[in-house]
Design a protein around this motif. Sequence first.
Motif, PDB file in Angstrom:
ATOM      1  N   UNK A 156       0.767  -1.074   0.011  1.00 57.95           N
ATOM      2  CA  UNK A 156      -0.203  -0.059  -0.007  1.00 57.95           C
ATOM      3  C   UNK A 156       0.908   1.282   0.006  1.00 57.95           C
ATOM      4  N   UNK A 157       2.203   0.973   0.276  1.00 60.48           N
ATOM      5  CA  UNK A 157       2.906   2.252   0.510  1.00 60.48           C
ATOM      6  C   UNK A 157       4.362   2.024   0.268  1.00 60.48           C
ATOM      7  N   UNK A 158       5.388   3.143   0.028  1.00 57.79           N
ATOM      8  CA  UNK A 158       6.599   3.158   0.410  1.00 57.79           C
ATOM      9  C   UNK A 158       6.891   4.153   1.454  1.00 57.79           C
ATOM     10  N   UNK A 159       7.964   3.787   2.152  1.00 59.66           N
ATOM     11  CA  UNK A 159       8.249   4.683   3.231  1.00 59.66           C
ATOM     12  C   UNK A 159       9.588   5.381   2.653  1.00 59.66           C
ATOM     13  N   UNK A 160       9.593   6.572   3.058  1.00 63.75           N
ATOM     14  CA  UNK A 160      10.781   7.567   2.471  1.00 63.75           C
ATOM     15  C   UNK A 160      10.934   8.484   3.643  1.00 63.75           C
ATOM     16  N   UNK A 161      12.236   9.322   3.327  1.00 65.27           N
ATOM     17  CA  UNK A 161      12.891  10.236   4.414  1.00 65.27           C
ATOM     18  C   UNK A 161      12.631  11.532   3.896  1.00 65.27           C
ATOM     19  N   UNK A 162      12.445  12.554   4.743  1.00 72.74           N
ATOM     20  CA  UNK A 162      12.327  13.992   4.591  1.00 72.74           C
ATOM     21  C   UNK A 162      13.609  14.596   4.874  1.00 72.74           C
ATOM     22  N   UNK A 163      14.591  14.146   4.309  1.00 72.56           N
ATOM     23  CA  UNK A 163      15.921  14.858   4.688  1.00 72.56           C
ATOM     24  C   UNK A 163      16.039  16.101   3.769  1.00 72.56           C
ATOM     25  N   UNK A 164      16.649  17.219   4.181  1.00 71.32           N
ATOM     26  CA  UNK A 164      17.383  18.439   3.354  1.00 71.32           C
ATOM     27  C   UNK A 164      18.606  18.805   3.898  1.00 71.32           C
ATOM     28  N   UNK A 165      18.964  19.976   3.925  1.00 75.71           N
ATOM     29  CA  UNK A 165      20.409  20.365   4.259  1.00 75.71           C
ATOM     30  C   UNK A 165      19.961  20.848   5.515  1.00 75.71           C
ATOM     31  N   UNK A 166      20.718  20.501   6.591  1.00 74.20           N
ATOM     32  CA  UNK A 166      20.464  20.964   8.230  1.00 74.20           C
ATOM     33  C   UNK A 166      21.067  22.175   8.207  1.00 74.20           C
ATOM     34  N   UNK A 167      21.827  22.737   7.453  1.00 71.87           N
ATOM     35  CA  UNK A 167      22.340  24.176   7.672  1.00 71.87           C
ATOM     36  C   UNK A 167      21.567  25.182   7.224  1.00 71.87           C
ATOM     37  N   UNK A 168      20.410  24.854   6.494  1.00 67.63           N
ATOM     38  CA  UNK A 168      19.141  25.501   6.311  1.00 67.63           C
ATOM     39  C   UNK A 168      18.311  25.820   7.387  1.00 67.63           C
ATOM     40  N   UNK A 169      17.541  27.040   7.052  1.00 63.18           N
ATOM     41  CA  UNK A 169      16.376  27.493   8.231  1.00 63.18           C
ATOM     42  C   UNK A 169      15.440  26.188   8.243  1.00 63.18           C
ATOM     43  N   UNK A 170      14.648  26.154   9.471  1.00 61.94           N
ATOM     44  CA  UNK A 170      13.494  25.468   9.656  1.00 61.94           C
ATOM     45  C   UNK A 170      12.469  25.592   8.475  1.00 61.94           C
ATOM     46  N   UNK A 171      12.015  26.591   8.031  1.00 65.41           N
ATOM     47  CA  UNK A 171      11.071  27.108   7.059  1.00 65.41           C
ATOM     48  C   UNK A 171      11.695  26.675   5.565  1.00 65.41           C
ATOM     49  N   UNK A 175      10.131  23.600   3.182  1.00 64.57           N
ATOM     50  CA  UNK A 175       9.606  23.789   1.721  1.00 64.57           C
ATOM     51  C   UNK A 175      10.097  22.894   0.949  1.00 64.57           C
ATOM     52  N   UNK A 176      11.656  22.712   0.918  1.00 61.11           N
ATOM     53  CA  UNK A 176      12.145  21.938   0.027  1.00 61.11           C
ATOM     54  C   UNK A 176      11.884  20.482   0.190  1.00 61.11           C
ATOM     55  N   UNK A 177      11.559  19.828   1.346  1.00 55.77           N
ATOM     56  CA  UNK A 177      11.000  18.453   1.792  1.00 55.77           C
ATOM     57  C   UNK A 177       9.594  18.449   1.141  1.00 55.77           C
ATOM     58  N   UNK A 178       8.845  19.358   1.350  1.00 56.92           N
ATOM     59  CA  UNK A 178       7.536  19.169   0.856  1.00 56.92           C
ATOM     60  C   UNK A 178       7.350  19.221  -0.648  1.00 56.92           C
ATOM     61  N   UNK A 179       8.222  19.894  -1.360  1.00 57.52           N
ATOM     62  CA  UNK A 179       8.195  20.121  -2.731  1.00 57.52           C
ATOM     63  C   UNK A 179       8.529  18.595  -3.276  1.00 57.52           C
ATOM     64  N   UNK A 180       9.653  17.960  -2.885  1.00 57.46           N
ATOM     65  CA  UNK A 180      10.001  16.661  -3.268  1.00 57.46           C
ATOM     66  C   UNK A 180       9.118  15.648  -3.026  1.00 57.46           C
TER      67      UNK A 180
END
Length: 332
Positions: A156-171, A175-180
Amino acid sequence: MNVSCPSSSSPSSSRRSFLKHAAAFGAAALTQPAASVFAAAEKKEPFKISLAQWSLNKRFFKKPGAEPLDNLDFAKTAKKLGIDGIEYVNQMFMDKAEDKSYLSEMKTRAEGEGVKSLLIMCDREGNLGDPDDAKRKATVANHLKWLDAAKLLECHSIRVNAASDPKLSWDEQAKLAADGLHALCLEGEQRGLYVVVENHGGLSSNGKWLTQVMKQADHPRVGILPDFGNFYTNREKAELYNPYQGLREFMPWVKQAVSAKSFDWDTGAGKFYTEDRREPREITLDFERLIKIVVGAGYNGYIGVEYEGQKHSEEEGIIRTRQALEELRGMV
């Protein structure tokens, strides 16, 4: 001498008597619990139990001292351990994602054991929140083969990770993780699959951040796979997000999977307490409290055993966790 004979009822009086009793039974069915009207009715279980492949990672990775286990024997092993739902990890068959013959054999073996394939946990395919547009798109493309594999296996699903660049701001990371995620969900929708994110360290283990990502991803196929034990936002600094708060925040976004991460049992903390005693990641989890949060949120799908302790062997840890879940299932 008068002899009294039993009087026979007329058809009309018999019919009135039947209707009277039928009406009384119907009223009882409406006013009494179903169990009191139909004593033989089977009680519906509040949740089902599955097995995450990671629980046997030492055997699958053929680590020293562990008896090697082949990926194709996962379903058979799960059934032997008393579990009829399985959650694959892509690392166990990384080079077989596009091998339809191999995947078909996985499916055949699961069906032969009466075991249901639920999802594929996907790692090492890039960051869905990568700040580089090309790399983020490449990460989405890297996951497509796993969506196709999951569809073939009837997950029913694939499980993924919502990783980005930790040097960037929270928001900015959100935004980038949501886009991907949104881009990947468009692909999941075409295949009838969910794309669920696990709290897996960093900001993804922060309940407020990950639920913000869900809102911004804005797609009916996006969701969260909560892991009871993965609430460290920084393990090296022992920064831990409250697991109970995080689970409550995640539950509205859960689709069809919850991960009951367990560690050592019978440590003296309490009957339903499991403890990770490795420094600097020490954590004690109250399974009874966690399960009550899950069931209280209205969830009744699979809860996956994911054993990661040191005290027990992998199979012993799986069985001990399954037994805890079974006992709690009878209590909630």
